[in-house]
Design a protein around this motif. Structure first.
Motif, PDB file in Angstrom:
ATOM      1  N   TYR A   1     -18.050 -34.789  73.469  1.00  0.00           N
ATOM      2  CA  TYR A   1     -17.460 -34.801  74.808  1.00  0.00           C
ATOM      3  C   TYR A   1     -18.514 -34.443  75.856  1.00  0.00           C
ATOM      4  O   TYR A   1     -18.652 -35.111  76.876  1.00  0.00           O
ATOM      5  CB  TYR A   1     -16.286 -33.822  74.873  1.00  0.00           C
ATOM      6  CG  TYR A   1     -15.669 -33.727  76.247  1.00  0.00           C
ATOM      7  CD1 TYR A   1     -14.740 -34.670  76.676  1.00  0.00           C
ATOM      8  CD2 TYR A   1     -16.017 -32.692  77.116  1.00  0.00           C
ATOM      9  CE1 TYR A   1     -14.175 -34.584  77.948  1.00  0.00           C
ATOM     10  CE2 TYR A   1     -15.456 -32.603  78.374  1.00  0.00           C
ATOM     11  CZ  TYR A   1     -14.537 -33.553  78.780  1.00  0.00           C
ATOM     12  OH  TYR A   1     -13.988 -33.473  80.036  1.00  0.00           O
ATOM     13  N   SER A   2     -19.274 -33.393  75.577  1.00  0.00           N
ATOM     14  CA  SER A   2     -20.297 -32.937  76.520  1.00  0.00           C
ATOM     15  C   SER A   2     -21.375 -34.006  76.728  1.00  0.00           C
ATOM     16  O   SER A   2     -21.776 -34.293  77.859  1.00  0.00           O
ATOM     17  CB  SER A   2     -20.918 -31.639  76.000  1.00  0.00           C
ATOM     18  OG  SER A   2     -21.894 -31.173  76.888  1.00  0.00           O
ATOM     19  N   LYS A   3     -21.822 -34.610  75.633  1.00  0.00           N
ATOM     20  CA  LYS A   3     -22.865 -35.635  75.720  1.00  0.00           C
ATOM     21  C   LYS A   3     -22.326 -36.884  76.445  1.00  0.00           C
ATOM     22  O   LYS A   3     -23.019 -37.457  77.299  1.00  0.00           O
ATOM     23  CB  LYS A   3     -23.362 -35.998  74.317  1.00  0.00           C
ATOM     24  CG  LYS A   3     -24.595 -36.833  74.323  1.00  0.00           C
ATOM     25  CD  LYS A   3     -25.757 -36.036  74.885  1.00  0.00           C
ATOM     26  CE  LYS A   3     -27.029 -36.834  74.801  1.00  0.00           C
ATOM     27  NZ  LYS A   3     -28.095 -36.258  75.600  1.00  0.00           N
ATOM     28  N   ALA A   4     -21.117 -37.280  76.112  1.00  0.00           N
ATOM     29  CA  ALA A   4     -20.516 -38.445  76.770  1.00  0.00           C
ATOM     30  C   ALA A   4     -20.326 -38.187  78.260  1.00  0.00           C
ATOM     31  O   ALA A   4     -20.547 -39.073  79.090  1.00  0.00           O
ATOM     32  CB  ALA A   4     -19.181 -38.793  76.111  1.00  0.00           C
ATOM     33  N   LYS A   5     -19.925 -36.958  78.596  1.00  0.00           N
ATOM     34  CA  LYS A   5     -19.722 -36.602  79.999  1.00  0.00           C
ATOM     35  C   LYS A   5     -21.032 -36.732  80.781  1.00  0.00           C
ATOM     36  O   LYS A   5     -21.044 -37.252  81.903  1.00  0.00           O
ATOM     37  CB  LYS A   5     -19.163 -35.183  80.094  1.00  0.00           C
ATOM     38  CG  LYS A   5     -18.542 -34.858  81.426  1.00  0.00           C
ATOM     39  CD  LYS A   5     -17.736 -33.578  81.307  1.00  0.00           C
ATOM     40  CE  LYS A   5     -18.155 -32.644  82.396  1.00  0.00           C
ATOM     41  NZ  LYS A   5     -17.501 -31.359  82.360  1.00  0.00           N
ATOM     42  N   GLU A   6     -22.129 -36.297  80.180  1.00  0.00           N
ATOM     43  CA  GLU A   6     -23.431 -36.465  80.828  1.00  0.00           C
ATOM     44  C   GLU A   6     -23.712 -37.941  81.102  1.00  0.00           C
ATOM     45  O   GLU A   6     -24.162 -38.311  82.192  1.00  0.00           O
ATOM     46  CB  GLU A   6     -24.553 -35.909  79.939  1.00  0.00           C
ATOM     47  CG  GLU A   6     -24.625 -34.421  79.851  1.00  0.00           C
ATOM     48  CD  GLU A   6     -25.713 -33.965  78.877  1.00  0.00           C
ATOM     49  OE1 GLU A   6     -26.636 -34.767  78.572  1.00  0.00           O
ATOM     50  OE2 GLU A   6     -25.624 -32.811  78.412  1.00  0.00           O
TER      51      GLU A   6
ATOM     52  N   ASN B   1     -17.939 -36.043  87.297  1.00  0.00           N
ATOM     53  CA  ASN B   1     -16.796 -35.163  87.014  1.00  0.00           C
ATOM     54  C   ASN B   1     -15.461 -35.693  87.537  1.00  0.00           C
ATOM     55  O   ASN B   1     -14.546 -34.911  87.786  1.00  0.00           O
ATOM     56  CB  ASN B   1     -17.054 -33.746  87.530  1.00  0.00           C
ATOM     57  CG  ASN B   1     -18.208 -33.098  86.802  1.00  0.00           C
ATOM     58  OD1 ASN B   1     -18.300 -33.183  85.579  1.00  0.00           O
ATOM     59  ND2 ASN B   1     -19.098 -32.475  87.539  1.00  0.00           N
ATOM     60  N   SER B   2     -15.355 -36.997  87.680  1.00  0.00           N
ATOM     61  CA  SER B   2     -14.095 -37.602  88.118  1.00  0.00           C
ATOM     62  C   SER B   2     -13.157 -37.750  86.919  1.00  0.00           C
ATOM     63  O   SER B   2     -13.548 -37.560  85.764  1.00  0.00           O
ATOM     64  CB  SER B   2     -14.360 -38.970  88.749  1.00  0.00           C
ATOM     65  OG  SER B   2     -14.932 -39.844  87.785  1.00  0.00           O
TER      66      SER B   2
ATOM     67  N   SER C   1     -14.911 -39.784  78.426  1.00  0.00           N
ATOM     68  CA  SER C   1     -15.577 -38.792  77.583  1.00  0.00           C
ATOM     69  C   SER C   1     -14.652 -38.330  76.461  1.00  0.00           C
ATOM     70  O   SER C   1     -15.074 -38.215  75.308  1.00  0.00           O
ATOM     71  CB  SER C   1     -16.027 -37.593  78.419  1.00  0.00           C
ATOM     72  OG  SER C   1     -16.948 -37.996  79.404  1.00  0.00           O
ATOM     73  N   ALA C   2     -13.411 -38.049  76.809  1.00  0.00           N
ATOM     74  CA  ALA C   2     -12.428 -37.619  75.800  1.00  0.00           C
ATOM     75  C   ALA C   2     -12.173 -38.715  74.778  1.00  0.00           C
ATOM     76  O   ALA C   2     -12.106 -38.455  73.573  1.00  0.00           O
ATOM     77  CB  ALA C   2     -11.127 -37.207  76.479  1.00  0.00           C
ATOM     78  N   GLY C   3     -12.032 -39.953  75.249  1.00  0.00           N
ATOM     79  CA  GLY C   3     -11.813 -41.074  74.336  1.00  0.00           C
ATOM     80  C   GLY C   3     -12.981 -41.283  73.392  1.00  0.00           C
ATOM     81  O   GLY C   3     -12.798 -41.491  72.184  1.00  0.00           O
ATOM     82  N   SER C   4     -14.193 -41.205  73.931  1.00  0.00           N
ATOM     83  CA  SER C   4     -15.393 -41.360  73.096  1.00  0.00           C
ATOM     84  C   SER C   4     -15.479 -40.243  72.067  1.00  0.00           C
ATOM     85  O   SER C   4     -15.757 -40.485  70.885  1.00  0.00           O
ATOM     86  CB  SER C   4     -16.655 -41.334  73.972  1.00  0.00           C
ATOM     87  OG  SER C   4     -16.634 -42.385  74.901  1.00  0.00           O
ATOM     88  N   ALA C   5     -15.254 -39.020  72.503  1.00  0.00           N
ATOM     89  CA  ALA C   5     -15.323 -37.874  71.593  1.00  0.00           C
ATOM     90  C   ALA C   5     -14.260 -37.968  70.504  1.00  0.00           C
ATOM     91  O   ALA C   5     -14.532 -37.676  69.335  1.00  0.00           O
ATOM     92  CB  ALA C   5     -15.167 -36.575  72.381  1.00  0.00           C
TER      93      ALA C   5
END
Length: 188
Positions: free
Chosen positions: A49-54, A63-64, A71-75
């Motif tokens: 999640y953190s990496k995808a968010k970056e 941060n939208s 990010s959640a879907g990828s994680a």
């Protein structure tokens, strides 16, 4: 559309029935693999999640909502892919029966956070776990449940799921945010 002729038992009726027929120990069947799977699963999820968010912050407005959703879907996709063997063992231990081969791919259907997609997927996945039944594939099961029991059948177990999931999600996300806050505070 055929309407169900019997009333589905509620949470407390099911709990009472399990306790009477199988005893209290049955409520903990599959707990070992669940405990073994939770820590690594959460670690993988939050790292992804953190990496995808970056990455998504560089594509979308930082941060939208869209960044958090992707990010959640990828994680979830990566976590389900890596952790599926542990959850399969848990399922087999809980059922003490041979699992249906479609269960592996159904974890990916559960990724969606929208109730419309998630709840029917859980109902269908549960039906497919029943060995030796008329349920053969995801699509066939969805059609059969809808035709025989109606739309509301896809929401069976929602109350029990919410009782379990809401506190779990609140604790997990609060802990995550606290750890991120504490780690950021120490690096400054």
């Amino acid at each position: 559309m055929v309407r169900p002729t019997s009333v589905t038992p509620g949470l407390f009726q099911v709990l009472k029935s399990i306790l009477e027929k199988e005893g209290p120990k049955s409520l903990f069947r599959g707990l070992g693999p669940n405990l073994v799977g939770v820590a690594p699963s959460r670690a993988v999820y939050f790292a992804c999640y953190s990496k995808a968010k970056e990455q998504f912050n560089g594509i979308f407005v930082p941060n939208s909502n869209i960044v958090h959703i992707f990010s959640a879907g990828s994680a979830a996709f990566i976590t389900n892919s890596l952790m599926n063997p542990i959850w399969m063992v848990k399922t087999r231990m809980q059922l003490e029966q041979k699992a249906v081969k479609q269960l592996s791919s159904l974890s990916f259907v559960g990724i969606s956070r929208l109730l419309w997609h998630r709840i029917p997927a859980e109902v269908i996945r549960t039906r497919l776990r029943e060995e030796g039944t008329k349920y053969k594939s995801f699509v066939q099961t969805a059609r059969l449940v809808f035709r025989e029991e109606g739309y509301l059948a896809f929401y069976r177990g929602l109350f029990a799921q919410l009782i379990r999931q809401i506190p779990n999600t609140a604790i997990v996300l609060s802990t995550y945010e606290l750890i991120v806050y504490l780690l950021e505070d120490r690096t400054q």
